[in-house]
Scaffold this motif. Structure first.
Motif, PDB file in Angstrom:
ATOM      1  N   SER A  54      24.854  13.853   1.561  1.00 58.37           N
ATOM      2  CA  SER A  54      25.119  13.475   0.163  1.00 58.37           C
ATOM      3  C   SER A  54      23.569  12.463   0.569  1.00 58.37           C
ATOM      4  N   LEU A  55      23.209  12.100   2.252  1.00 59.59           N
ATOM      5  CA  LEU A  55      22.501  10.429   2.747  1.00 59.59           C
ATOM      6  C   LEU A  55      21.109  11.975   2.845  1.00 59.59           C
ATOM      7  N   VAL A  56      21.183  12.986   3.430  1.00 62.68           N
ATOM      8  CA  VAL A  56      20.106  13.971   3.197  1.00 62.68           C
ATOM      9  C   VAL A  56      19.437  13.919   2.721  1.00 62.68           C
ATOM     10  N   ILE A  57      20.421  14.795   1.598  1.00 62.10           N
ATOM     11  CA  ILE A  57      19.632  15.234   0.171  1.00 62.10           C
ATOM     12  C   ILE A  57      19.237  13.993  -0.463  1.00 62.10           C
ATOM     13  N   GLY A  58      19.510  12.774  -0.436  1.00 66.90           N
ATOM     14  CA  GLY A  58      19.125  11.624  -1.064  1.00 66.90           C
ATOM     15  C   GLY A  58      17.420  10.933  -0.433  1.00 66.90           C
ATOM     16  N   LEU A  59      18.134  11.425   1.256  1.00 64.26           N
ATOM     17  CA  LEU A  59      16.514  11.292   1.613  1.00 64.26           C
ATOM     18  C   LEU A  59      15.201  11.400   1.134  1.00 64.26           C
ATOM     19  N   VAL A  60      16.076  12.658   1.163  1.00 64.29           N
ATOM     20  CA  VAL A  60      14.738  13.682   0.874  1.00 64.29           C
ATOM     21  C   VAL A  60      14.205  14.177  -0.413  1.00 64.29           C
ATOM     22  N   VAL A  61      15.123  13.527  -0.758  1.00 63.27           N
ATOM     23  CA  VAL A  61      14.696  13.573  -2.856  1.00 63.27           C
ATOM     24  C   VAL A  61      14.176  12.230  -2.271  1.00 63.27           C
ATOM     25  N   THR A  62      14.169  10.999  -2.037  1.00 68.92           N
ATOM     26  CA  THR A  62      13.677  10.208  -2.078  1.00 68.92           C
ATOM     27  C   THR A  62      12.077  10.100  -1.652  1.00 68.92           C
ATOM     28  N   LEU A  63      12.423  11.098  -0.309  1.00 68.65           N
ATOM     29  CA  LEU A  63      10.478  11.159   0.386  1.00 68.65           C
ATOM     30  C   LEU A  63       9.950  12.246  -0.156  1.00 68.65           C
ATOM     31  N   ILE A  64      10.217  12.594  -1.003  1.00 77.41           N
ATOM     32  CA  ILE A  64       9.213  13.910  -1.610  1.00 77.41           C
ATOM     33  C   ILE A  64       9.448  13.358  -3.339  1.00 77.41           C
ATOM     34  N   SER A  65       9.599  12.443  -3.582  1.00 76.19           N
ATOM     35  CA  SER A  65       9.304  11.873  -5.388  1.00 76.19           C
ATOM     36  C   SER A  65       8.245  11.414  -4.636  1.00 76.19           C
ATOM     37  N   ALA A  66       7.509  11.204  -6.421  1.00 72.85           N
ATOM     38  CA  ALA A  66       6.081  10.639  -6.403  1.00 72.85           C
ATOM     39  C   ALA A  66       6.464   9.202  -6.674  1.00 72.85           C
ATOM     40  N   PRO A  67       6.358   7.989  -6.126  1.00 74.70           N
ATOM     41  CA  PRO A  67       6.368   7.033  -6.869  1.00 74.70           C
ATOM     42  C   PRO A  67       5.991   6.355  -8.030  1.00 74.70           C
ATOM     43  N   LEU A  68       7.337   6.311  -8.485  1.00 72.45           N
ATOM     44  CA  LEU A  68       6.582   5.544 -10.101  1.00 72.45           C
ATOM     45  C   LEU A  68       5.998   3.905 -10.844  1.00 72.45           C
ATOM     46  N   TYR A  69       5.877   3.475  -9.294  1.00 69.21           N
ATOM     47  CA  TYR A  69       6.261   2.432 -10.065  1.00 69.21           C
ATOM     48  C   TYR A  69       3.941   2.142 -10.172  1.00 69.21           C
ATOM     49  N   THR A  70       3.929   0.410 -10.778  1.00 70.09           N
ATOM     50  CA  THR A  70       2.455   0.182 -11.477  1.00 70.09           C
ATOM     51  C   THR A  70       2.370  -0.638 -11.353  1.00 70.09           C
ATOM     52  N   SER A  71       1.244  -1.263 -10.732  1.00 72.07           N
ATOM     53  CA  SER A  71       0.934  -2.910 -11.107  1.00 72.07           C
ATOM     54  C   SER A  71       0.232  -3.320 -11.763  1.00 72.07           C
ATOM     55  N   ARG A  72      -0.208  -4.601 -11.658  1.00 71.61           N
ATOM     56  CA  ARG A  72      -1.172  -5.099 -12.420  1.00 71.61           C
ATOM     57  C   ARG A  72      -1.143  -6.725 -12.158  1.00 71.61           C
ATOM     58  N   ALA A  73      -2.945  -7.177 -12.126  1.00 72.92           N
ATOM     59  CA  ALA A  73      -3.031  -8.348 -11.262  1.00 72.92           C
ATOM     60  C   ALA A  73      -3.938  -9.136 -12.478  1.00 72.92           C
ATOM     61  N   GLN A  74      -3.956 -10.154 -12.003  1.00 72.61           N
ATOM     62  CA  GLN A  74      -5.085 -11.083 -13.055  1.00 72.61           C
ATOM     63  C   GLN A  74      -5.083 -12.329 -12.059  1.00 72.61           C
ATOM     64  N   VAL A  75      -6.593 -12.437 -11.446  1.00 71.00           N
ATOM     65  CA  VAL A  75      -6.769 -13.768 -10.933  1.00 71.00           C
ATOM     66  C   VAL A  75      -9.063 -14.704 -12.036  1.00 71.00           C
ATOM     67  N   GLU A  76      -7.157 -15.542 -12.579  1.00 68.21           N
ATOM     68  CA  GLU A  76      -8.119 -16.972 -13.297  1.00 68.21           C
ATOM     69  C   GLU A  76      -9.227 -17.826 -12.349  1.00 68.21           C
ATOM     70  N   ILE A  77     -10.639 -17.819 -12.201  1.00 65.82           N
ATOM     71  CA  ILE A  77     -10.847 -18.917 -11.274  1.00 65.82           C
ATOM     72  C   ILE A  77     -11.605 -19.869 -12.904  1.00 65.82           C
ATOM     73  N   SER A  78     -10.985 -20.805 -12.374  1.00 66.85           N
ATOM     74  CA  SER A  78     -11.248 -21.741 -13.424  1.00 66.85           C
ATOM     75  C   SER A  78     -11.506 -23.197 -13.040  1.00 66.85           C
ATOM     76  N   ARG A  79     -12.839 -23.965 -13.604  1.00 65.21           N
ATOM     77  CA  ARG A  79     -12.652 -25.594 -12.898  1.00 65.21           C
ATOM     78  C   ARG A  79     -12.478 -26.288 -14.202  1.00 65.21           C
ATOM     79  N   GLN A  80     -11.763 -27.176 -14.189  1.00 60.23           N
ATOM     80  CA  GLN A  80     -11.702 -28.152 -14.412  1.00 60.23           C
ATOM     81  C   GLN A  80     -12.435 -29.362 -14.905  1.00 60.23           C
ATOM     82  N   GLN A  81     -12.652 -29.390 -16.232  1.00 58.65           N
ATOM     83  CA  GLN A  81     -14.009 -30.921 -16.280  1.00 58.65           C
ATOM     84  C   GLN A  81     -13.342 -32.184 -16.701  1.00 58.65           C
ATOM     85  N   LYS A  82     -14.034 -33.074 -16.111  1.00 59.97           N
ATOM     86  CA  LYS A  82     -12.928 -34.212 -16.394  1.00 59.97           C
ATOM     87  C   LYS A  82     -14.133 -34.533 -16.600  1.00 59.97           C
TER      88      LYS A  82
END
Length: 117
Positions: A54-82
């Motif tokens: 079971s451990l070997v099968i789980g390891l093989v499936v984990t290593l063979i399968s394509a990663p299904l995660y996605t990420s998104r980042a947004q950086v905002e550079i703002s200057r607060q005016q006084k």
């Protein structure tokens, strides 16, 4: 009649003897956890093989399968005016510095991304 009463008496004796034997067997049996442990020890190689497979099968499936995660980042550079005063001449002088500020922040961010990659 005597034959019938003897049969009934034998049935009663058999019933009580059978109950006594069951009680004796229950007293002689080891506790249930000990029985489970003995069964597990008897089948230890089969259990070990199943767990390992079971451990070997789980390891093989984990290593063979394509990663299904996605990420998104947004950086905002703002200057607060006084806004202390609402004088237009002050804002026009700071407009050039704002472009310089954003260009500097962009270059810093770009340098950080190249350094961490």
């Amino acid at each position: 009649m005597s034959n019938n009463s003897i049969d009934n008496q034998n049935d009663v004796e058999l019933f009580f003897n059978k109950n006594n034997l069951e009680e004796d067997n229950e007293r002689l049996l080891p506790p249930i956890l000990l029985q489970y442990w003995q069964t597990a020890r008897r089948w230890r190689w089969v259990l070990f093989s199943i767990i390992l497979a079971s451990l070997v099968i789980g390891l093989v499936v984990t290593l063979i399968s394509a990663p299904l995660y996605t990420s998104r980042a947004q950086v905002e550079i703002s200057r607060q005016q006084k806004n202390v005063t609402k004088v237009e001449g002050v804002e026009a002088a700071e407009a050039g510095r704002d472009l310089e500020f954003y260009a500097t922040q962009y270059k810093l961010l770009e340098a950080f991304l190249w350094r961490s990659a």
